[in-house]
Design an enzyme around this catalytic site. Structure first.
Site, PDB file in Angstrom:
ATOM      1  CG  ASP A   1      -2.128  -0.904   1.027  1.00  0.00           C
ATOM      2  OD1 ASP A   1      -2.697  -0.892  -0.076  1.00  0.00           O
ATOM      3  OD2 ASP A   1      -2.474  -1.628   1.970  1.00  0.00           O
TER       4      ASP A   1
ATOM      5  CG  ASP B   1      -8.067  -3.205  -2.580  1.00  0.00           C
ATOM      6  OD1 ASP B   1      -8.514  -4.225  -3.144  1.00  0.00           O
ATOM      7  OD2 ASP B   1      -8.539  -2.774  -1.511  1.00  0.00           O
TER       8      ASP B   1
END
Length: 387
Positions: free
Chosen positions: A110, A169
């Site tokens: 991330d 994602d």
């Protein structure tokens, strides 16, 4: 045929009405007021970052290694860019630098969220050399999670017994890699982004261009399972997952000019925009396939991400299709700016209400989410540039 034209006329009139109700300047000024209030509530400590609201009504805060840590600083940069308020500039720098240690974090996929939203916006606005270094270190850390034999960046280290899970994602973290190539000249980062986007396009999407949430690989890149973590079912279309895919492939087209990414983004957009279960106000339920009752949670964060994505995608398509994207994004922003979804005060100073973080885990249901605010502000700024 007459029904088609009647529907087209009605849609056109509704879109004109929606655009007339979207006051970007007012919304961004209200957002700045809310975020100044959030800064006061947080005080001088930057150890914990605003995330959401807890079930007991208290402010939910997370450490910098949480995937959302870059959104607050990124939102502050956006608001400074619009208002030119030096107080917001100072706060943006402070909360951006608070994430800096994550540039060496190799345990997460991330880093695009964490570093590009904060340091990326900061570097774009200020051109501070220190920010550039953080972005490059972060890209190097992220690239360690890519294994050529598999062909994608590993998301989690383990999920339900699978050792190489990849979530949709992850498409959002490729922008950091593309930027790192532009900043450094090292094309390895770009090549990793392209490899990841290609394999994700091949394995994550169904024939209707809806997306699986998680695809699990073995050590040589063979698909072992296609399942969900945050969606209603393995076969369902988790709303935010569709938003991540749309945004990610729009970015990849911008960075590569490869037509296959543009076509992918257009297909994902069509699946989302014309889904029969999308509510009239354009704010989706948390999963398109979940039972839709009056009590089923919406996910305003997905709507904000889609609006931001469409307002970029419209640049790359023929004018009439681009207008369709603008009209849809406008209608979404009108809804998000209404009292139903926008908090002009209170709400622990978050902007957007009615987000859903992780319903299967009973986490962050019908609450504000820091990333909903970020993409809402981004979408407003993109809309403002169209005027």
């Amino acid at each position: 045929m007459k029904y088609f034209f009647a529907g087209f006329l009605l849609t056109t009139l509704m879109n004109v009405h929606a655009q007339s109700k979207l006051n970007v300047a007012r919304q961004l000024q209200r957002a700045a007021v809310q975020y100044r209030g959030m800064l006061q509530e947080l005080g001088d400590t930057t150890t914990f970052f605003p995330q959401s609201i807890n079930p007991d009504g208290s402010l939910r805060k997370m450490r910098s290694d949480w995937w959302c840590s870059g959104f607050f600083g990124g939102s502050l940069w956006y608001l400074y860019e619009y208002t030119k308020d030096s107080t917001l500039q100072h706060a943006a720098a402070t909360w951006t630098e608070a994430v800096s240690k994550e540039q060496y974090n190799t345990g997460t996929h991330d880093l695009g969220f964490m570093l590009y939203c904060s340091f990326g916006n900061g570097y774009r606005i200020t051109h501070r050399e220190a920010y550039k270094k953080v972005l490059l270190n972060g890209a190097q850390s992220l690239s360690t999670r890519f294994h050529p034999a598999v062909g994608v960046i590993k998301s989690w280290n383990n999920f339900k017994g699978y050792n190489y899970p990849v979530i949709i994602d992850n498409m959002m973290n490729l922008e950091l890699l593309c930027e790192a190539t532009k900043l450094s000249g090292n094309k390895n980062y770009y090549n990793i982004a392209v490899a990841h986007a290609d394999k994700t396009m091949a394995q994550h999407f169904r024939p209707d261009y809806s997306s699986y949430h998680v695809v699990c690989y073995d050590s040589v890149g063979t698909v072992l399972a296609k399942i969900t973590a945050q969606g209603y079912a393995d076969s369902s279309a988790w709303a935010r997952g569709q938003a991540w895919g749309l945004y990610g492939y729009t970015v990849m087209y911008r960075e590569t000019k490869d037509e296959k990414y543009l076509e992918q983004a257009k297909h994902i957009a069509r699946f989302y925009m014309y889904h029969p279960r999308l509510p009239a106000d354009k704010i989706p339920y948390w999963d398109f396939d979940a039972p839709h009752t009056d009590n089923e949670p919406r996910d305003a964060s997905a709507a904000a991400i889609v609006a931001a994505a469409l307002l970029e995608l419209q640049q790359y398509v023929p004018k009439q299709l681009g207008k369709t994207y603008i009209d849809f994004a406008t209608a979404s922003l009108v809804s998000l700016s209404s009292p139903t979804y926008f908090a002009g005060e209170g709400n622990h100073h978050f902007l957007i209400k009615h987000g859903t973080g992780h319903l299967p885990a009973h986490s962050e249901i019908d609450v504000p989410l820091i990333y909903a605010d970020y993409y809402y502000i981004e979408a407003l700024l993109r809309y403002d540039k169209l005027q």
